[in-house]
Enzyme design. Sequence first.
Site, PDB file in Angstrom:
ATOM      1  N   GLU A  12     -13.558 -15.810  59.389  1.00 40.03           N
ATOM      2  CA  GLU A  12     -13.183 -15.520  60.771  1.00 40.03           C
ATOM      3  C   GLU A  12     -13.633 -15.553  62.031  1.00 40.03           C
ATOM      4  OE1 GLU A  12     -11.876 -10.980  61.752  1.00 40.03           O
ATOM      5  OE2 GLU A  12     -12.282 -10.463  59.626  1.00 40.03           O
ATOM      6  N   ARG A  51     -20.400  -7.130  77.559  1.00 42.86           N
ATOM      7  CA  ARG A  51     -21.788  -7.838  77.054  1.00 42.86           C
ATOM      8  C   ARG A  51     -22.399  -8.003  78.006  1.00 42.86           C
ATOM      9  NH1 ARG A  51     -20.436 -13.376  76.118  1.00 42.86           N
ATOM     10  NH2 ARG A  51     -22.208 -13.591  74.097  1.00 42.86           N
ATOM     11  N   TYR A  55     -26.624  -6.160  76.445  1.00 41.97           N
ATOM     12  CA  TYR A  55     -27.597  -7.106  76.001  1.00 41.97           C
ATOM     13  C   TYR A  55     -28.029  -8.314  76.673  1.00 41.97           C
ATOM     14  CZ  TYR A  55     -24.135  -9.298  72.791  1.00 41.97           C
ATOM     15  OH  TYR A  55     -22.583  -9.481  72.685  1.00 41.97           O
ATOM     16  N   CYS A  81     -22.065   3.753  89.454  1.00 39.92           N
ATOM     17  CA  CYS A  81     -23.788   3.587  89.324  1.00 39.92           C
ATOM     18  C   CYS A  81     -23.897   3.997  88.432  1.00 39.92           C
ATOM     19  CB  CYS A  81     -23.044   4.722  90.425  1.00 39.92           C
ATOM     20  SG  CYS A  81     -22.555   4.707  91.815  1.00 39.92           S
ATOM     21  N   TYR A 110     -14.115 -11.225  75.070  1.00 38.14           N
ATOM     22  CA  TYR A 110     -15.282 -10.254  74.784  1.00 38.14           C
ATOM     23  C   TYR A 110     -14.706  -8.798  76.410  1.00 38.14           C
ATOM     24  CZ  TYR A 110     -17.437 -14.332  73.724  1.00 38.14           C
ATOM     25  OH  TYR A 110     -18.572 -14.876  72.267  1.00 38.14           O
TER      26      TYR A 110
END
Length: 137
Positions: A12, A51, A55, A81, A110
């Site tokens: 995939e 994303r 990270y 906030c 994403y």
Amino acid sequence: VLNTVDIDIICEPGRVIVGRFGCLVSKVEYIKQNEYKNFAILNTGMHHIMRPCLYKAHHNILAIDNSERKNVLYDVVGPICESSDVLGYKRILPELQQGDWLSVMDAGAYGFVMASQYNQHELPEEVVISGGDIIKV
């Protein structure tokens, strides 16, 4: 001697194909400045593209307006906030104003598929541009 094995290999490729396809277009809601930083607060954030907050993934952020303006260093942040609602730290962009449009690039694999209605924010609208035509998905 070469041995053969009767197996199927399933692959995939996912983000290899669609990761760089698509962008998240967003509007500058506010410009906030203090003595240390300039913040561009957008109408999108971690609830539409996870994303960067998960990270610290890097997505290029481009100004859509091509007019000549001096470059300014911004932290580009979302409207929630939360300290993790950051789309990009230390981004050099043309001097922004409320109402300007930015594009968060490489959002294809994403963006919408991972988007949420966190804090009662609406999901982003998904469109395809083909040959100059805008098609709502």
